[in-house]
Design a protein around this motif. Structure first.
Motif, short mmCIF file in Angstrom:
data_model
loop_
_atom_site.label_atom_id
_atom_site.label_comp_id
_atom_site.label_asym_id
_atom_site.label_seq_id
_atom_site.Cartn_x
_atom_site.Cartn_y
_atom_site.Cartn_z
N ARG A 172 0.79 -1.23 0.03
CA ARG A 172 -0.09 0.07 -0.01
C ARG A 172 0.88 1.26 0.15
O ARG A 172 0.43 2.27 -0.64
CB ARG A 172 -1.07 -0.11 0.97
N GLU A 173 1.86 1.14 0.71
CA GLU A 173 2.75 2.64 1.04
C GLU A 173 3.61 2.68 -0.63
O GLU A 173 3.78 3.86 -0.90
CB GLU A 173 3.90 2.35 2.02
N VAL A 174 4.09 1.84 -1.36
CA VAL A 174 4.80 1.77 -2.42
C VAL A 174 3.71 2.25 -3.73
O VAL A 174 3.82 2.98 -4.25
CB VAL A 174 5.79 0.58 -2.74
N GLY A 228 0.49 2.64 -3.54
CA GLY A 228 -0.97 3.24 -3.02
C GLY A 228 -1.89 2.46 -2.59
O GLY A 228 -2.31 1.40 -3.48
N ALA A 229 -2.49 3.06 -1.59
CA ALA A 229 -3.43 2.12 -0.87
C ALA A 229 -4.76 2.15 -1.88
O ALA A 229 -5.19 0.90 -2.07
CB ALA A 229 -3.99 2.54 0.29
N GLU A 230 -5.02 3.02 -2.56
CA GLU A 230 -6.21 3.07 -3.63
C GLU A 230 -6.07 1.89 -4.78
O GLU A 230 -7.06 1.20 -5.08
CB GLU A 230 -6.44 4.38 -4.27
N TYR A 231 -4.79 1.94 -5.41
CA TYR A 231 -4.45 0.83 -6.17
C TYR A 231 -4.68 -0.62 -5.66
O TYR A 231 -5.44 -1.53 -6.06
CB TYR A 231 -3.20 1.08 -6.80
N VAL A 232 -4.13 -0.89 -4.66
CA VAL A 232 -4.05 -2.11 -4.00
C VAL A 232 -5.19 -2.59 -3.28
O VAL A 232 -5.83 -3.77 -3.64
CB VAL A 232 -2.95 -2.04 -2.72
N ASP A 233 -5.91 -1.62 -2.66
CA ASP A 233 -7.35 -2.09 -2.26
C ASP A 233 -8.15 -2.18 -3.32
O ASP A 233 -9.32 -3.10 -3.42
CB ASP A 233 -7.94 -0.64 -1.43
N GLY A 234 -8.35 -1.42 -4.49
CA GLY A 234 -8.69 -1.70 -5.78
C GLY A 234 -8.79 -2.92 -6.22
O GLY A 234 -9.67 -3.78 -6.71
N SER A 235 -7.71 -3.30 -6.28
CA SER A 235 -7.38 -4.82 -6.92
C SER A 235 -7.69 -5.85 -5.80
O SER A 235 -8.24 -6.83 -6.69
CB SER A 235 -5.59 -4.92 -6.99
N MET A 236 -7.43 -5.77 -4.84
CA MET A 236 -8.19 -6.77 -3.88
C MET A 236 -9.50 -6.89 -3.82
O MET A 236 -10.16 -7.96 -3.77
CB MET A 236 -7.70 -6.35 -2.49
N ALA A 237 -10.46 -5.79 -3.89
CA ALA A 237 -11.83 -5.72 -3.93
C ALA A 237 -12.46 -6.20 -5.39
O ALA A 237 -13.46 -7.00 -5.15
CB ALA A 237 -12.20 -4.31 -3.84
#
Length: 132
Positions: free
Chosen positions: A16-18, A20-29
């Motif tokens: 998330r830090e590297v 971006g949380a938006e990208y990572v959380d979107g991929s997971m969702a």
């Protein structure tokens, strides 16, 4: 707790830090059960195990990633990791130097693709001025 679960828990905040949380959380969702297996694997192995090793600084890891992704010709991942490189403190000149170095070893076509991808991200992120 399994080793993979521990690595996942270690890797998720780094990812998330590297990236971006938006990208990572979107991929997971967006991941269904099938794709979640990949999300768990990449978070545990790449981010928990590799990026979670304190031996190399994140800035160095970003440089390595940009060079390796150039060699592999993975343009979408180059774009993602240029943004990560900025998050990890690389300057535009450092990103350019890494891509030039990779071009010398990987060839002009690979370097051109990497430069185009990086340029797109650097302009979008405001690190370079857009075309007038």
């Amino acid at each position: 707790m399994s080793e993979d679960s521990a690595l996942f828990d270690k890797g998720l905040p780094i990812r998330r830090e590297v990236l971006g949380a938006e990208y990572v959380d979107g991929s997971m969702a967006k991941a269904d059960d099938f794709m979640m297996a990949f999300q768990r694997a990449t978070t545990a192995w790449a981010w928990g195990w590799a990026w979670g090793d304190p031996t190399l600084e994140r800035k160095t890891r970003s440089m390595l990633n940009l060079a390796m992704l150039t060699a592999l010709g993975k343009t979408p991942e180059i774009k993602l990791h240029v943004k990560g490189a900025l998050n990890n403190g690389l300057t535009v000149d450092e990103i350019k130097a890494v891509l030039l170095h990779a071009t010398a070893y990987c060839g002009i076509p690979a370097g051109l693709d990497a430069f185009k991808a990086a340029h797109e991200v650097l302009v979008a992120e405001g690190a370079l001025p857009g075309k007038k």
